[in-house]
Design a protein around this motif. Structure first.
Motif, PDB file in Angstrom:
ATOM      1  N   LEU A 119       0.818  -1.213   0.000  1.00 14.48           N
ATOM      2  CA  LEU A 119       0.000   0.000   0.000  1.00 14.48           C
ATOM      3  C   LEU A 119       0.850   1.261   0.000  1.00 14.48           C
ATOM      4  N   TYR A 120       0.737   1.986  -1.089  1.00 19.66           N
ATOM      5  CA  TYR A 120       1.405   3.274  -1.275  1.00 19.66           C
ATOM      6  C   TYR A 120       2.904   3.190  -1.029  1.00 19.66           C
ATOM      7  N   GLY A 121       3.489   2.013  -1.146  1.00 18.77           N
ATOM      8  CA  GLY A 121       4.934   1.846  -0.980  1.00 18.77           C
ATOM      9  C   GLY A 121       5.426   2.059   0.438  1.00 18.77           C
ATOM     10  N   ASN A 122       4.513   1.961   1.427  1.00 20.82           N
ATOM     11  CA  ASN A 122       4.920   2.246   2.809  1.00 20.82           C
ATOM     12  C   ASN A 122       5.230   1.000   3.631  1.00 20.82           C
ATOM     13  N   GLY A 123       5.190  -0.175   3.010  1.00 20.47           N
ATOM     14  CA  GLY A 123       5.521  -1.398   3.735  1.00 20.47           C
ATOM     15  C   GLY A 123       4.320  -2.130   4.304  1.00 20.47           C
ATOM     16  N   HIS A 124       3.132  -1.562   4.201  1.00 21.17           N
ATOM     17  CA  HIS A 124       1.913  -2.251   4.645  1.00 21.17           C
ATOM     18  C   HIS A 124       1.450  -3.122   3.490  1.00 21.17           C
ATOM     19  N   ILE A 125       1.623  -4.433   3.626  1.00 20.68           N
ATOM     20  CA  ILE A 125       1.374  -5.363   2.534  1.00 20.68           C
ATOM     21  C   ILE A 125       0.058  -6.097   2.749  1.00 20.68           C
ATOM     22  N   ILE A 126      -0.760  -6.138   1.683  1.00 23.55           N
ATOM     23  CA  ILE A 126      -1.991  -6.914   1.735  1.00 23.55           C
ATOM     24  C   ILE A 126      -1.923  -7.983   0.650  1.00 23.55           C
ATOM     25  N   SER A 127      -2.406  -9.142   0.983  1.00 23.76           N
ATOM     26  CA  SER A 127      -2.435 -10.265   0.054  1.00 23.76           C
ATOM     27  C   SER A 127      -3.824 -10.330  -0.562  1.00 23.76           C
ATOM     28  N   CYS A 128      -3.882 -10.276  -1.889  1.00 25.97           N
ATOM     29  CA  CYS A 128      -5.164 -10.215  -2.595  1.00 25.97           C
ATOM     30  C   CYS A 128      -5.322 -11.366  -3.573  1.00 25.97           C
ATOM     31  N   VAL A 129      -6.568 -11.630  -3.910  1.00 26.01           N
ATOM     32  CA  VAL A 129      -6.923 -12.555  -4.983  1.00 26.01           C
ATOM     33  C   VAL A 129      -7.116 -11.678  -6.211  1.00 26.01           C
ATOM     34  N   HIS A 130      -6.554 -12.070  -7.351  1.00 28.79           N
ATOM     35  CA  HIS A 130      -6.720 -11.240  -8.537  1.00 28.79           C
ATOM     36  C   HIS A 130      -7.413 -11.997  -9.655  1.00 28.79           C
ATOM     37  N   ASN A 131      -8.122 -11.222 -10.471  1.00 30.31           N
ATOM     38  CA  ASN A 131      -8.849 -11.751 -11.614  1.00 30.31           C
ATOM     39  C   ASN A 131      -8.901 -10.635 -12.646  1.00 30.31           C
ATOM     40  N   GLY A 132      -8.103 -10.756 -13.701  1.00 29.18           N
ATOM     41  CA  GLY A 132      -8.039  -9.700 -14.705  1.00 29.18           C
ATOM     42  C   GLY A 132      -7.562  -8.409 -14.078  1.00 29.18           C
ATOM     43  N   PRO A 133      -8.227  -7.289 -14.360  1.00 27.51           N
ATOM     44  CA  PRO A 133      -7.806  -6.011 -13.790  1.00 27.51           C
ATOM     45  C   PRO A 133      -8.409  -5.745 -12.403  1.00 27.51           C
ATOM     46  N   PHE A 134      -8.929  -6.788 -11.761  1.00 28.45           N
ATOM     47  CA  PHE A 134      -9.567  -6.663 -10.450  1.00 28.45           C
ATOM     48  C   PHE A 134      -8.773  -7.409  -9.382  1.00 28.45           C
ATOM     49  N   ALA A 135      -8.957  -6.964  -8.149  1.00 32.50           N
ATOM     50  CA  ALA A 135      -8.378  -7.665  -6.998  1.00 32.50           C
ATOM     51  C   ALA A 135      -9.408  -7.663  -5.876  1.00 32.50           C
ATOM     52  N   LEU A 136      -9.291  -8.647  -5.003  1.00 33.36           N
ATOM     53  CA  LEU A 136     -10.206  -8.800  -3.882  1.00 33.36           C
ATOM     54  C   LEU A 136      -9.399  -9.028  -2.618  1.00 33.36           C
ATOM     55  N   TRP A 137      -9.696  -8.238  -1.576  1.00 35.06           N
ATOM     56  CA  TRP A 137      -9.080  -8.412  -0.259  1.00 35.06           C
ATOM     57  C   TRP A 137     -10.193  -8.783   0.709  1.00 35.06           C
ATOM     58  N   MET A 138     -10.043  -9.918   1.415  1.00 36.43           N
ATOM     59  CA  MET A 138     -11.150 -10.459   2.206  1.00 36.43           C
ATOM     60  C   MET A 138     -10.899 -10.511   3.707  1.00 36.43           C
ATOM     61  N   ASP A 139      -9.887  -9.881   4.220  1.00 36.49           N
ATOM     62  CA  ASP A 139      -9.583 -10.000   5.639  1.00 36.49           C
ATOM     63  C   ASP A 139     -10.730  -9.531   6.541  1.00 36.49           C
ATOM     64  N   LEU A 140     -11.531  -8.593   6.100  1.00 36.76           N
ATOM     65  CA  LEU A 140     -12.638  -8.084   6.916  1.00 36.76           C
ATOM     66  C   LEU A 140     -14.001  -8.600   6.453  1.00 36.76           C
ATOM     67  N   TYR A 141     -13.995  -9.541   5.508  1.00 38.23           N
ATOM     68  CA  TYR A 141     -15.245 -10.080   4.966  1.00 38.23           C
ATOM     69  C   TYR A 141     -16.003 -10.834   6.050  1.00 38.23           C
ATOM     70  N   GLU A 142     -17.323 -10.679   6.049  1.00 41.54           N
ATOM     71  CA  GLU A 142     -18.163 -11.225   7.109  1.00 41.54           C
ATOM     72  C   GLU A 142     -18.773 -12.584   6.788  1.00 41.54           C
ATOM     73  N   GLY A 143     -18.540 -13.129   5.594  1.00 40.16           N
ATOM     74  CA  GLY A 143     -19.179 -14.383   5.191  1.00 40.16           C
ATOM     75  C   GLY A 143     -18.170 -15.492   4.909  1.00 40.16           C
ATOM     76  N   ASP A 144     -18.559 -16.411   4.041  1.00 33.46           N
ATOM     77  CA  ASP A 144     -17.741 -17.559   3.659  1.00 33.46           C
ATOM     78  C   ASP A 144     -16.666 -17.098   2.666  1.00 33.46           C
ATOM     79  N   THR A 145     -15.442 -16.958   3.138  1.00 30.51           N
ATOM     80  CA  THR A 145     -14.360 -16.439   2.293  1.00 30.51           C
ATOM     81  C   THR A 145     -14.029 -17.372   1.130  1.00 30.51           C
ATOM     82  N   LYS A 146     -14.117 -18.669   1.370  1.00 29.54           N
ATOM     83  CA  LYS A 146     -13.807 -19.611   0.289  1.00 29.54           C
ATOM     84  C   LYS A 146     -14.817 -19.485  -0.850  1.00 29.54           C
ATOM     85  N   ALA A 147     -16.091 -19.373  -0.527  1.00 29.04           N
ATOM     86  CA  ALA A 147     -17.131 -19.228  -1.544  1.00 29.04           C
ATOM     87  C   ALA A 147     -16.978 -17.907  -2.298  1.00 29.04           C
TER      88      ALA A 147
END
Length: 159
Positions: A119-147
């Motif tokens: 994030l913004y080159g400041n060392g805060h790294i997030i791991s995302c799932v990517h699909n084409g020009p999109f990415a998904l970050w699910m650490d705060l997701y409230e449901g079934d993350t696998k689904a």
């Protein structure tokens, strides 16, 4: 002997240049894309989808709330558009207008190469799932993350 060597070298260089021109002009030639990740289909519909279309497709499966309730997140220097729905964060990059050397380009290339965004080159790294020009970050997701991950990966892919 020198003339023969010079003539042969020029002839070899012209032959090689002609071969390159022939390959580039052939209809089977597909120029490489710097933004397509390994194992991704560059012709999949996901590359032409908007953020609203992706969110609507996932919402139709009941995995996230209505996309109209999405919260727009600050995305300057990270991506073109980002939204949070049901705790999941979705990121999108406008690859046609991505400036070379920008933080957005750096974030996108890092996502494709390593699956992470610094994030913004400041060392805060997030791991995302990517699909084409999109990415998904699910650490705060409230449901079934696998689904959600499976649904996100399936959006816009050729059947």
């Amino acid at each position: 002997m020198k003339r023969f060597t010079i003539f042969f070298s020029i002839l070899l260089a012209l032959g090689f240049a002609g071969l390159l021109a022939y390959v580039a002009a052939s209809p089977e030639f597909v120029p490489p894309s710097q933004f397509v990740g390994e194992g991704e289909d560059p012709d999949a519909p996901i590359w032409d989808m908007t953020m609203d279309e992706v969110l609507a497709e996932i919402a139709a499966q009941g995995l996230i709330d209505d996309p109209s309730t999405a919260i727009s997140l600050t995305s300057d220097g990270l991506c073109t558009d980002s939204r949070q729905v049901s705790g999941a964060e979705f990121y999108w990059w406008d690859l046609d207008n991505l400036k070379e050397g920008s933080l957005e380009e750096t974030s996108y290339k890092s996502l494709k190469a390593e699956g992470i965004i610094n994030l913004y080159g400041n060392g805060h790294i997030i791991s995302c799932v990517h699909n084409g020009p999109f990415a998904l970050w699910m650490d705060l997701y409230e449901g079934d993350t696998k689904a959600l991950e499976e649904a996100f990966r399936a959006v816009g892919q050729s059947k």
